[in-house]
Write an enzyme that holds these catalytic residues in place. Structure first.
Site, PDB file in Angstrom:
ATOM      1  N   ASP A 145     -26.188  73.430 -53.962  1.00 15.84           N
ATOM      2  CA  ASP A 145     -27.112  74.290 -53.214  1.00 15.84           C
ATOM      3  C   ASP A 145     -28.382  73.500 -52.910  1.00 15.84           C
ATOM      4  O   ASP A 145     -29.026  72.983 -53.827  1.00 15.84           O
ATOM      5  CB  ASP A 145     -27.418  75.520 -54.087  1.00 15.84           C
TER       6      ASP A 145
ATOM      7  N   ASP B  56     -30.924  79.289 -52.874  1.00 16.20           N
ATOM      8  CA  ASP B  56     -30.489  80.693 -52.786  1.00 16.20           C
ATOM      9  C   ASP B  56     -29.290  80.982 -53.696  1.00 16.20           C
ATOM     10  O   ASP B  56     -28.735  82.073 -53.669  1.00 16.20           O
ATOM     11  CB  ASP B  56     -30.185  81.096 -51.331  1.00 16.20           C
TER      12      ASP B  56
ATOM     13  N   ASP C  86     -24.247  74.775 -49.943  1.00 18.27           N
ATOM     14  CA  ASP C  86     -24.370  74.730 -48.484  1.00 18.27           C
ATOM     15  C   ASP C  86     -24.040  73.340 -47.944  1.00 18.27           C
ATOM     16  O   ASP C  86     -23.795  72.401 -48.708  1.00 18.27           O
ATOM     17  CB  ASP C  86     -25.771  75.172 -48.052  1.00 18.27           C
TER      18      ASP C  86
ATOM     19  N   ASP D 217     -11.480  73.958 -42.461  1.00 16.57           N
ATOM     20  CA  ASP D 217     -10.488  75.023 -42.566  1.00 16.57           C
ATOM     21  C   ASP D 217     -10.370  75.750 -41.235  1.00 16.57           C
ATOM     22  O   ASP D 217     -11.373  75.989 -40.568  1.00 16.57           O
ATOM     23  CB  ASP D 217     -10.949  76.024 -43.644  1.00 16.57           C
TER      24      ASP D 217
ATOM     25  N   ASP E 138      -4.950  77.715 -42.605  1.00 20.52           N
ATOM     26  CA  ASP E 138      -4.848  78.758 -43.632  1.00 20.52           C
ATOM     27  C   ASP E 138      -3.635  79.662 -43.398  1.00 20.52           C
ATOM     28  O   ASP E 138      -3.412  80.131 -42.281  1.00 20.52           O
ATOM     29  CB  ASP E 138      -6.130  79.608 -43.583  1.00 20.52           C
TER      30      ASP E 138
ATOM     31  N   GLU F 148      -1.238  75.211 -44.978  1.00 22.11           N
ATOM     32  CA  GLU F 148      -1.091  75.947 -46.239  1.00 22.11           C
ATOM     33  C   GLU F 148       0.056  76.935 -46.125  1.00 22.11           C
ATOM     34  O   GLU F 148      -0.007  77.884 -45.341  1.00 22.11           O
ATOM     35  CB  GLU F 148      -2.362  76.727 -46.586  1.00 22.11           C
TER      36      GLU F 148
ATOM     37  N   HIS G 139      -8.751  76.236 -54.949  1.00 23.95           N
ATOM     38  CA  HIS G 139      -9.608  77.402 -55.152  1.00 23.95           C
ATOM     39  C   HIS G 139      -8.831  78.707 -55.316  1.00 23.95           C
ATOM     40  O   HIS G 139      -9.441  79.770 -55.419  1.00 23.95           O
ATOM     41  CB  HIS G 139     -10.599  77.522 -53.983  1.00 23.95           C
ATOM     42  N   ASP G 140      -7.502  78.640 -55.309  1.00 22.48           N
ATOM     43  CA  ASP G 140      -6.692  79.848 -55.481  1.00 22.48           C
ATOM     44  C   ASP G 140      -5.883  79.850 -56.767  1.00 22.48           C
ATOM     45  O   ASP G 140      -5.117  80.790 -57.009  1.00 22.48           O
ATOM     46  CB  ASP G 140      -5.705  79.988 -54.300  1.00 22.48           C
TER      47      ASP G 140
END
Ligand code: NOJ
Ligand code: MG
Length: 580
Positions: free
Chosen positions: A54, A58, A62, A131, A233, A298, A363-364
């Protein structure tokens, strides 16, 4: 006349047949003689931008955060990053619900930040893959807002709308990946729309050519801005059965449910043949804009034969359909030499020389550090799995944090859960927050990820387990990854070589890679006991001993390795021999 015309035609088709038969070999020859596509030699690194770095306090990572860490990635030696979605989005599925395909969500930055990221990455010879979420949009995308506004809106047919059954119920029994059902009624127009994922992710209707034309323009937009390719995706869900037949219901209940919610065989809403036609057209479009760019698909499919179709009928589809067979059972949780050998042999057999990917975490899925760790030798086991990942025949994909051994850190209470699916099926399924925690950069507050309040809690392990601590430690997992990446980069056998399993030991999974006079043998002791390993004799043209190129435990073999080698529990070694 007639007969000579026939002759010409038949010799043409013979020629075509010959070309088709030789294609896989021709592709190999091109890799040897011509220019090898960059993605074949690349080590990829997946970045989940919310959690990487970051830059503005926040609490959410990013694009500028990523740019600020490119030097770190260059030192690690990665050739390409894949950044998961950073487009404007209501963030219901953390970016996989896109409300504008050609902009950057303000919490991730601006298009100018993206341009700078590309420039800085390319300066360091790091490619940037992004992505492309093409199966569905956000329900807040203007396309869907228009589509739902009335039954006669020109965009109505851009999504899958259907009348209720006469009794008012949904059009068929299809379930949603995130549960429970894949249809939501729009009260205003009285029809249901289809969403395989969250209701906020309505599915585009890929049978409508206008949808295809518009979505392909997104590809042009980002390639022109300097992206080096796309991770596509959920491509296996692009098409649905036109008759919307019910899926067969399986006997098993969905984990976390007690009544009614059965698993289904996704016979009518997954992997329809039409998907392949779109992939071929997308590849042609992609090639016409930038032939060097890559398409990575994917598709979680149960069988290799299904995955092979994504390469296209004449290798003119997706370059790299993701190979998830190491993330799926039986290799998912068992560090078992026999299992790995057979899963990888099955891959090699199906591929017949084509290129593939290897991936252990994303990430899954829960991070593989815990999946394979035994609680006692976790770092050593992580070195072993890294050795495998970076030495198999294919392009490895690392997931941010795996290089320092980040663990899966699941939410402790249901109130902490951010991924909606984790709330719905708590506690059987706690969602995917566990594998998405902030990157652990150093021992300062919030692991150096943010100066604000991180969007997910930083695991307490960060005080000892972080990049800063491991950079200065020659024995750390991070240092080991670096050595592996470096070794791979310099090794023709590891980059391009053939693959063959060595032996059938129940504890040691070993294989040999050979190219251009170099022979590499990798031996992985997947057991908690010492094992003896005998490498195959080095080729006759080379020296009669192997050089020890890398080992996960300190060892010296001053005169090289020829006969037996004793491997410590969970030890990994790489041997090398070069012909004269
Ligand atoms: C696959 C993505 O990796 C996952 O995170 C997402 O939830 C679904 N596709 C839906 O886009
Ligand atoms: Mg679909």
């Amino acid at each position: 006349m007639q007969s000579s015309k026939f002759k010409v035609q038949s010799s043409n088709s013979l020629l075509l047949l010959l070309v088709l038969l030789l294609l896989p070999q021709a592709a190999g020859a091109q890799a040897r003689g011509g220019k090898t596509p960059w993605w074949k030699h690349a080590v990829f690194y997946e970045i989940y931008p919310r959690s990487f770095k970051d830059s503005d306090g926040d609490g959410v990572g990013d694009l500028n955060g990523i740019t600020s860490k490119l030097e770190y990635l260059a030192r690690l030696g990665v050739d390409a990053v894949w950044i998961t979605p950073f487009y404007p989005s209501p963030q219901v599925d953390f970016g996989y619900d896109v409300s504008d395909y050609e902009a950057v969500d303000p919490q991730f930055g601006t298009l100018a930040d993206f341009d700078r990221l590309i420039k800085e990455a390319h300066k360091r010879k790091i490619r940037v893959v992004i992505d492309f979420v093409l199966n569905h949009t956000s329900d807040q995308h203007p396309f869907f807002k228009e589509s739902r506004s009335s039954r006669t809106n020109p965009k109505r047919d851009w999504y899958i709308w259907r009348d209720p059954k006469p009794d008012g119920s949904r059009p068929n029994n299809w379930s949603s990946s995130f549960g429970p059902v894949a249809w939501t009624l729009d009260e205003q127009t009285g029809q249901f729309y289809y969403h395989y994922f969250y209701p906020q992710q309505p599915e585009l209707n890929w049978r409508n050519p206008a949808v295809e034309r518009r979505m392909f323009e997104t590809v042009r937009f980002w390639l022109k801005r300097g992206a080096d390719g796309f991770r596509l995706d959920a491509i296996n869900y692009l098409f649905e059965d036109p008759q919307l037949r019910d899926n067969p219901v399986l006997p098993e209940l969905r984990p976390g449910t007690t009544t009614g919610e059965h698993l289904q065989e996704k016979k009518y809403n997954r992997d329809l043949p039409e998907v392949q036609d779109v992939m071929v057209r997308l590849r042609a479009f992609n090639d016409s804009v930038n032939p060097e760019s890559v398409l990575i698909g994917e598709a979680y499919v149960p069988k290799w034969e299904e995955l092979m179709r994504y390469y296209g009928p004449s290798d003119n589809g997706v370059h790299l359909p993701f190979n998830f067979f190491l993330i799926m059972e039986p290799a998912r949780t068992h560090l078992d030499a026999g299992v790995f050998r057979s899963v990888i042999e099955a891959s090699e057999k199906a591929l017949r020389g084509r290129w593939t990917t290897y991936v252990l975490s994303n990430h899954d899925n829960p991070r593989h550090y815990d999946r394979y760790g035994d609680g006692k030798h976790n770092d050593l086991i992580a070195k072993l799995t890294a050795t495998m990942l970076l030495t198999l025949r294919g392009s490895p994909f690392l997931y941010y944090g795996e290089e320092i051994g980040m663990t899966t850190t699941e939410p402790k209470t249901i109130d902490e859960v951010r991924d909606p699916v984790g709330r719905r099926y708590w506690p059987a399924n706690k969602g995917r927050d566990g594998e998405r925690t902030p990157m652990q950069w150093d021992a300062t507050a919030n692991a150096g990820f943010t100066t604000g309040k991180p969007w997910l809690p930083v695991p307490t392990s960060y005080r000892e387990r972080n990049v800063d601590a491991q950079e200065g430690d020659a024995n750390s997992l991070l240092s080991f990854y670096r050595r592996l990446v470096e070794l791979r980069r310099r090794s023709p056998a590891l980059l391009d070589g053939s693959y063959a399993s060595v032996g059938d030991d129940p504890h040691v999974y070993a294989y040999q890679r050979v190219a251009r006079g170099q022979q590499v043998v990798v031996a992985l002791n997947m057991s908690n006991e010492r094992q003896t390993f005998r490498p195959p004799p080095p080729t006759s043209t080379g020296p009669s001993v192997y050089r020890l190129a890398l080992s996960s435990l300190p060892r010296t073999e001053p005169r090289g390795v020829s006969g037996e080698l004793s491997l410590a529990p969970f030890e990994a070694v790489i041997l090398e021999s070069r012909g004269q």
